[in-house]
Scaffold this active site. Structure first.
Site, PDB file in Angstrom:
ATOM      1  N   ASP A  32       0.836  -1.199   0.000  1.00  0.00           N
ATOM      2  CA  ASP A  32       0.000   0.000   0.000  1.00  0.00           C
ATOM      3  C   ASP A  32       0.873   1.252   0.000  1.00  0.00           C
ATOM      4  OD1 ASP A  32      -1.972  -1.805   0.210  1.00  0.00           O
ATOM      5  OD2 ASP A  32      -2.657  -1.220   2.213  1.00  0.00           O
ATOM      6  N   GLU A  34       3.873   1.668  -1.278  1.00  0.00           N
ATOM      7  CA  GLU A  34       4.436   1.933  -2.607  1.00  0.00           C
ATOM      8  C   GLU A  34       3.369   2.511  -3.535  1.00  0.00           C
ATOM      9  OE1 GLU A  34       7.686  -1.383  -3.645  1.00  0.00           O
ATOM     10  OE2 GLU A  34       5.962  -2.131  -2.542  1.00  0.00           O
ATOM     11  N   TYR A  35       2.153   1.965  -3.417  1.00  0.00           N
ATOM     12  CA  TYR A  35       1.047   2.466  -4.230  1.00  0.00           C
ATOM     13  C   TYR A  35       0.785   3.943  -3.911  1.00  0.00           C
ATOM     14  CZ  TYR A  35      -3.616   3.043  -6.148  1.00  0.00           C
ATOM     15  OH  TYR A  35      -4.699   3.504  -6.842  1.00  0.00           O
ATOM     16  N   ASP A  36       0.746   4.245  -2.619  1.00  0.00           N
ATOM     17  CA  ASP A  36       0.492   5.632  -2.202  1.00  0.00           C
ATOM     18  C   ASP A  36       1.547   6.576  -2.763  1.00  0.00           C
ATOM     19  OD1 ASP A  36      -1.701   4.830  -0.851  1.00  0.00           O
ATOM     20  OD2 ASP A  36      -0.750   4.816   1.133  1.00  0.00           O
ATOM     21  N   SER A  81     -34.362  -9.158 -18.464  1.00  0.00           N
ATOM     22  CA  SER A  81     -34.351  -9.837 -17.176  1.00  0.00           C
ATOM     23  C   SER A  81     -34.218 -11.340 -17.420  1.00  0.00           C
ATOM     24  CB  SER A  81     -35.642  -9.492 -16.454  1.00  0.00           C
ATOM     25  OG  SER A  81     -35.582 -10.000 -15.160  1.00  0.00           O
ATOM     26  N   GLU A 113     -23.114 -19.386 -14.789  1.00  0.00           N
ATOM     27  CA  GLU A 113     -22.478 -18.268 -14.072  1.00  0.00           C
ATOM     28  C   GLU A 113     -23.225 -18.026 -12.765  1.00  0.00           C
ATOM     29  OE1 GLU A 113     -22.894 -14.772 -16.512  1.00  0.00           O
ATOM     30  OE2 GLU A 113     -22.229 -15.870 -18.292  1.00  0.00           O
ATOM     31  N   LYS A 115     -25.463 -15.986 -10.211  1.00  0.00           N
ATOM     32  CA  LYS A 115     -26.428 -14.899 -10.336  1.00  0.00           C
ATOM     33  C   LYS A 115     -26.225 -13.994  -9.126  1.00  0.00           C
ATOM     34  CE  LYS A 115     -31.401 -14.177 -10.511  1.00  0.00           C
ATOM     35  NZ  LYS A 115     -31.253 -12.774 -10.336  1.00  0.00           N
ATOM     36  N   ASP A 117     -26.500 -11.067  -6.558  1.00  0.00           N
ATOM     37  CA  ASP A 117     -27.622 -10.290  -6.048  1.00  0.00           C
ATOM     38  C   ASP A 117     -27.181  -8.842  -5.864  1.00  0.00           C
ATOM     39  OD1 ASP A 117     -30.128  -9.800  -5.224  1.00  0.00           O
ATOM     40  OD2 ASP A 117     -29.950 -10.786  -3.275  1.00  0.00           O
ATOM     41  N   ARG A 136     -30.248   0.116 -14.689  1.00  0.00           N
ATOM     42  CA  ARG A 136     -31.093  -0.632 -15.615  1.00  0.00           C
ATOM     43  C   ARG A 136     -32.407   0.114 -15.891  1.00  0.00           C
ATOM     44  NH1 ARG A 136     -35.198  -4.509 -15.153  1.00  0.00           N
ATOM     45  NH2 ARG A 136     -35.165  -5.947 -16.915  1.00  0.00           N
ATOM     46  N   TYR A 242     -20.746  -9.356 -17.392  1.00  0.00           N
ATOM     47  CA  TYR A 242     -21.061 -10.643 -18.026  1.00  0.00           C
ATOM     48  C   TYR A 242     -21.701 -10.549 -19.404  1.00  0.00           C
ATOM     49  CZ  TYR A 242     -25.444  -9.321 -15.777  1.00  0.00           C
ATOM     50  OH  TYR A 242     -26.536  -8.622 -15.338  1.00  0.00           O
ATOM     51  N   LYS A 307     -26.891 -20.349 -19.314  1.00  0.00           N
ATOM     52  CA  LYS A 307     -27.048 -19.616 -20.570  1.00  0.00           C
ATOM     53  C   LYS A 307     -26.683 -20.486 -21.758  1.00  0.00           C
ATOM     54  CE  LYS A 307     -25.888 -15.206 -18.419  1.00  0.00           C
ATOM     55  NZ  LYS A 307     -25.025 -14.035 -18.331  1.00  0.00           N
ATOM     56  N   LYS A 331     -32.756 -20.513  -9.293  1.00  0.00           N
ATOM     57  CA  LYS A 331     -32.716 -19.857  -7.980  1.00  0.00           C
ATOM     58  C   LYS A 331     -32.409 -20.850  -6.867  1.00  0.00           C
ATOM     59  CE  LYS A 331     -34.480 -16.149  -7.311  1.00  0.00           C
ATOM     60  NZ  LYS A 331     -34.805 -14.752  -7.573  1.00  0.00           N
ATOM     61  N   CYS A 425     -26.612   0.005  32.296  1.00  0.00           N
ATOM     62  CA  CYS A 425     -25.794  -0.929  31.529  1.00  0.00           C
ATOM     63  C   CYS A 425     -25.986  -2.356  32.048  1.00  0.00           C
ATOM     64  CB  CYS A 425     -24.322  -0.517  31.645  1.00  0.00           C
ATOM     65  SG  CYS A 425     -23.201  -1.771  31.008  1.00  0.00           S
ATOM     66  N   CYS A 428     -22.527  -3.409  33.936  1.00  0.00           N
ATOM     67  CA  CYS A 428     -21.999  -2.776  35.151  1.00  0.00           C
ATOM     68  C   CYS A 428     -23.060  -2.034  35.961  1.00  0.00           C
ATOM     69  CB  CYS A 428     -20.848  -1.828  34.794  1.00  0.00           C
ATOM     70  SG  CYS A 428     -21.414  -0.353  33.923  1.00  0.00           S
ATOM     71  N   CYS A 443     -23.008   3.028  27.440  1.00  0.00           N
ATOM     72  CA  CYS A 443     -22.563   2.947  28.821  1.00  0.00           C
ATOM     73  C   CYS A 443     -21.270   3.765  28.841  1.00  0.00           C
ATOM     74  CB  CYS A 443     -22.275   1.491  29.206  1.00  0.00           C
ATOM     75  SG  CYS A 443     -21.313   1.379  30.727  1.00  0.00           S
ATOM     76  N   CYS A 448     -16.316  -0.238  33.125  1.00  0.00           N
ATOM     77  CA  CYS A 448     -17.278  -1.316  32.839  1.00  0.00           C
ATOM     78  C   CYS A 448     -16.516  -2.559  32.354  1.00  0.00           C
ATOM     79  CB  CYS A 448     -18.273  -0.842  31.781  1.00  0.00           C
ATOM     80  SG  CYS A 448     -19.353  -2.148  31.165  1.00  0.00           S
TER      81      CYS A 448
HETATM   82  S1  IVH Z   1     -27.997 -12.356 -17.646  1.00  0.00           S
HETATM   83  C1  IVH Z   1     -29.993 -11.378 -21.367  1.00  0.00           C
HETATM   84  N1  IVH Z   1     -26.209 -13.022 -15.876  1.00  0.00           N
HETATM   85  O1  IVH Z   1     -30.269 -11.097 -12.460  1.00  0.00           O
HETATM   86  C2  IVH Z   1     -29.222 -11.199 -20.124  1.00  0.00           C
HETATM   87  N2  IVH Z   1     -28.018 -11.666 -15.172  1.00  0.00           N
HETATM   88  O2  IVH Z   1     -33.099 -11.945 -12.265  1.00  0.00           O
HETATM   89  C3  IVH Z   1     -30.061 -11.313 -18.918  1.00  0.00           C
HETATM   90  N3  IVH Z   1     -27.943 -11.042 -12.796  1.00  0.00           N
HETATM   91  O3  IVH Z   1     -31.667  -8.575 -14.468  1.00  0.00           O
HETATM   92  C4  IVH Z   1     -29.290 -11.199 -17.670  1.00  0.00           C
HETATM   93  N4  IVH Z   1     -26.041 -12.066 -12.324  1.00  0.00           N
HETATM   94  O4  IVH Z   1     -29.554  -8.014 -13.080  1.00  0.00           O
HETATM   95  C5  IVH Z   1     -27.345 -12.357 -16.097  1.00  0.00           C
HETATM   96  N5  IVH Z   1     -24.512 -13.681 -14.416  1.00  0.00           N
HETATM   97  C6  IVH Z   1     -25.651 -13.004 -14.653  1.00  0.00           C
HETATM   98  C7  IVH Z   1     -26.317 -12.285 -13.638  1.00  0.00           C
HETATM   99  C8  IVH Z   1     -27.513 -11.627 -13.948  1.00  0.00           C
HETATM  100  C9  IVH Z   1     -27.010 -11.316 -11.851  1.00  0.00           C
HETATM  101  C10 IVH Z   1     -29.158 -10.247 -12.581  1.00  0.00           C
HETATM  102  C11 IVH Z   1     -29.486  -9.280 -13.673  1.00  0.00           C
HETATM  103  C12 IVH Z   1     -30.858  -9.680 -14.140  1.00  0.00           C
HETATM  104  C13 IVH Z   1     -31.382 -10.413 -12.957  1.00  0.00           C
HETATM  105  C14 IVH Z   1     -32.491 -11.359 -13.383  1.00  0.00           C
END
Ligand code: IVH
Length: 688
Positions: A32, A34-36, A81, A113, A115, A117, A136, A242, A307, A331, A425, A428, A443, A448
């Site tokens: 860090d 060196e980076y700084d 989506s 891949e 998913k 959150d 989005r 992605y 996919k 899911k 508290c 104590c 407290c 304490c």
């Molecule tokens: S692909 C055509 N890949 O999940 C492409 N989505 O529930 C459609 N998400 O709206 C999305 N990881 O925001 C894709 N590896 C991933 C993802 C991903 C998270 C989200 C994305 C999408 C939502 C759908």
């Protein structure tokens, strides 16, 4: 180009490379410090030559002024989506549906891949420069959050554009000999906060008596929608990319797998757990294997995405509403359950903050039995009207500490009792206090016992004095035996005393005493952090160390002195003055000084020092050392003027050898680099 300008370009390139190593690959190759120094040099050149500053400079990430509102951005293609599948049968049904529509599905591969959150974002690159980023939104039109996205260090500000460019800004080898890179590229990814960073953020807020965040996703969403990019910059946001949404003036990959490879080669962060399979059953098996392992990911994943690899085929399959037929979200089971809130315990933190913890009827969430959960603070309990005896909804995602979402009021039977926050508290018995403008109750009794445990735990922790081998169990033992009444007492511990404690033998006692003694070398900012002053975290401690240079000056600082430091408001200033005015704390400082724990300058200011005994020497460390943590050894060497690097070369002065060394030892031997142990290093530094 004159020399300085060439140096400027080189510095930009180097800093981008190290950002990439750190924020994308999670594998830094310099310290860090060196980076700084690189960054400081760049900033100096930019302040002398403001006309040289380009939008892709690493200094330009958080410079934008706050906005009044976000402009709208039309996406170049719909941001789609995904349809959901709950289990293997659903996923097979999806496969059968698309196979019937197009028999090429039987011959395509599948990419799986995580998913993530988080929040979908769309990033635009024109001629290699990051020019726009959007949320989005409704899938057609999003909001322009470019200034906020620029603060996320995992987002490259520049990507390669020419085939001839052999290396990206990040030094990655180029993958583009096969096709012409587009001059306009729009990619999509998911912004999120890693779980560990989220927890650390909440811990800091809790200690400062501020409101904690509920979960990583909401926090990431809120952070992206801040009008002031400086606030976004303070949140630990990152992303994984992605999809290529749109491209002009070049070619793009025909398969999802190559898309991921290309994005990675362009310098984008891309998941490393994606896999490609020849058939749907293997893809499903891989997907299911992550159901059990999801908590080992460092971010929240609510499933996996399967996919179709052939993007032409995927496009031809079309979509249903906003869901493309070419992919499906598999899911994982929900991580929320209901259980009974048996009681609410109140715990005392290091700064005296009282935090309510839910005692739950034990319940399983994704393979783990949950008995306790966070309730954040007393206001949260009141706002959500959470009562003892309620059925409550509890969430446990990844390694995030489980938390109570709220009560299920429909099933109340009248036996539930409202929670009344304590006025004294629980550890104590002293009256609790409330500071203006904060949610927390405290407290404030310095004696304490529960606070003392937390205090010592904080004092010895990594960001503070970093005393290796002094875990919570030992801290509790030392306090229970009356050996430690404040943190300065640690320095008075003797071997005889330690040997009387349960679980201590000769070697363990020696090691602990050595690491306690070694902590005397910590720089001033670490000691200030370690004192645990209300509102003074690592950043503020660094400011105080730089401003005052030593504790004698800080002790006498007035409210006005403190408020003259940028970022120090009246509350923090008052808390600092209050801390130093208390007789118990004055007494503690006297004891620390007498024990030789009285650093006077901060490491980053002295790291260039030429007077240290290790000055001019470069060290590489391998294996585990008894008296130092990884950070500790680095600081020790740097505080004596030496440098620490990661890999052994002919320029390495010494390899410091610990237990279970890695391949660095062989390399040092083959290059004839001298190998020394910890004791020899201390001697070299004049501390032997
Ligand atoms: S692909 C055509 N890949 O999940 C492409 N989505 O529930 C459609 N998400 O709206 C999305 N990881 O925001 C894709 N590896 C991933 C993802 C991903 C998270 C989200 C994305 C999408 C939502 C759908």
């Amino acid at each position: 180009m004159d020399n300085l300008q060439a140096r400027y370009e080189d510095l930009k390139r180097q800093i981008h490379f190290h950002n990439y190593r750190y924020h994308v690959l999670d594998a830094p190759v310099i310290s860090d410090g060196e980076y700084d120094r690189l960054l400081a040099e760049l900033k100096q050149i930019e302040s002398d030559h403001p006309d040289w500053i380009s939008p892709d400079s690493p200094t330009q990430r958080a410079g934008a002024a706050p906005a009044d509102r976000f402009e709208k951005v039309r996406h170049p293609a719909p941001i789609l989506s995904l349809a959901n599948a709950f289990g293997a049968a659903d996923a097979r049904a999806w496969y059968e549906r698309v196979r019937k529509l197009d028999d090429r599905v039987e011959r395509t591969k599948f990419v799986v891949e995580p998913k993530i959150d988080g929040l979908s974002v769309v990033l635009h690159y024109r001629d290699g420069l990051f020019v726009q980023g959007a949320t989005r939104g409704d899938g057609e039109v999003g909001e322009d959050i470019t200034s906020n996205l620029r603060t996320i260090k995992a987002i490259p500000l520049r990507i390669p554009v020419e085939r001839s460019e052999q290396r990206t800004e990040t030094g990655q080898p180029s993958l583009f000999s096969n096709f012409l890179l587009p001059n306009y590229l729009v990619v999509r990814g998911e912004v999120f906060i890693p779980i560990a960073d989220f927890e650390a953020l909440n811990k800091k807020l809790e200690e400062a008596g501020e409101k904690t965040y509920l979960n990583p996703r909401n926090t990431a969403a809120g952070s992206l929608r801040q009008l002031d990019p400086k606030l976004t910059a303070q949140r630990p946001l990152t992303l994984l990319v992605y999809q290529i949404v749109h491209a002009e003036g070049g070619e793009i990959p025909a398969s999802q797998w190559e898309t991921l490879e290309t994005l990675r080669a362009l310098g984008f962060p891309v998941t490393d757990i994606a896999r490609r399979f020849d058939d749907i059953n293997s893809a499903i098996a891989y997907t299911e294997s992550w159901g059990d392992k999801r908590s080992s990911l460092d971010y929240e994943a609510d499933g996996m995405v399967i996919k179709i690899d052939d993007l032409g085929l995927a496009a031809d399959l079309g979509f249903v509403g906003k869901d493309p037929r070419g992919a499906i979200a598999f899911k994982f089971p929900a991580l929320e359950v209901t259980t009974t809130l048996l009681d609410i315990n109140v715990e005392v933190g290091r700064t005296g903050v009282l935090t309510p913890k839910a005692v739950l009827e034990p319940v399983e969430i994704n393979g783990v039995i949950v008995k306790n959960a966070t309730l954040h603070n007393f206001d949260y309990i009141a706002e959500k009207d959470i009562r003892i005896g309620d059925r409550v909804l509890v969430k446990r995602a990844g390694e995030v500490i489980p938390y109570v979402i709220g009560p299920v009021t429909d099933v109340r039977n009248g036996s539930e009792r409202p929670f009344i926050p304590p006025t004294t508290c629980p550890a104590c018995g002293q009256p609790v206090e409330h500071f203006e403008g904060e949610v927390a109750w405290y407290c404030v009794n310095a004696a304490c016992p529960e606070q003392l445990v937390r205090n010592v735990e904080h004092y010895v922790s990594r960001g503070a004095m970093d005393i290796v081998g002094l875990g919570i169990k030992i801290v509790e033992q030392l306090i229970a035996e009356g050996l430690v009444k404040d943190v300065a007492d640690l320095y008075a511990l003797t071997k005889e005393q330690l040997l009387e404690l349960e679980g201590f033998a000769d070697k363990k006692a020696d090691n602990l005493l050595a690491s306690i003694a070694e902590s005397k070398n910590r720089p001033l900012n670490r000691l200030i952090t370690a004192l645990g002053i209300h509102g003074v975290g690592e950043v503020a401690a660094g400011d105080l160390a730089r401003h005052f240079g030593n504790l004698d000056a800080l002790v006498d600082a007035t409210d006005a002195d403190l408020q003259s430091i940028e970022g120090f408001g009246p509350n923090t200033a008052a808390a600092i003055v209050d801390w130093f005015s208390r007789p118990a704390n004055r007494n503690l400082l006297g004891k620390l000084k007498a024990a030789g724990v009285w650093p006077v300058v901060q490491v980053s200011e002295t790291s260039e020092q030429s007077s240290g005994k290790l000055s001019g020497m470069t060290f590489v460390v391998t294996g585990t050392l008894a008296g130092f943590s990884r950070e500790g050894i680095k600081e020790f060497i740097e505080s004596h003027g030496g440098k620490v690097t990661d890999s052994v070369s002919k320029k390495t002065s010494y390899l410091v050898l610990g237990e279970n060394p890695g391949s660095k030892l062989d390399k040092a031997r083959s290059l004839g680099v001298p190998v020394i142990d910890e004791a020899a290093l201390r001697q070299l530094a004049g501390q032997g």
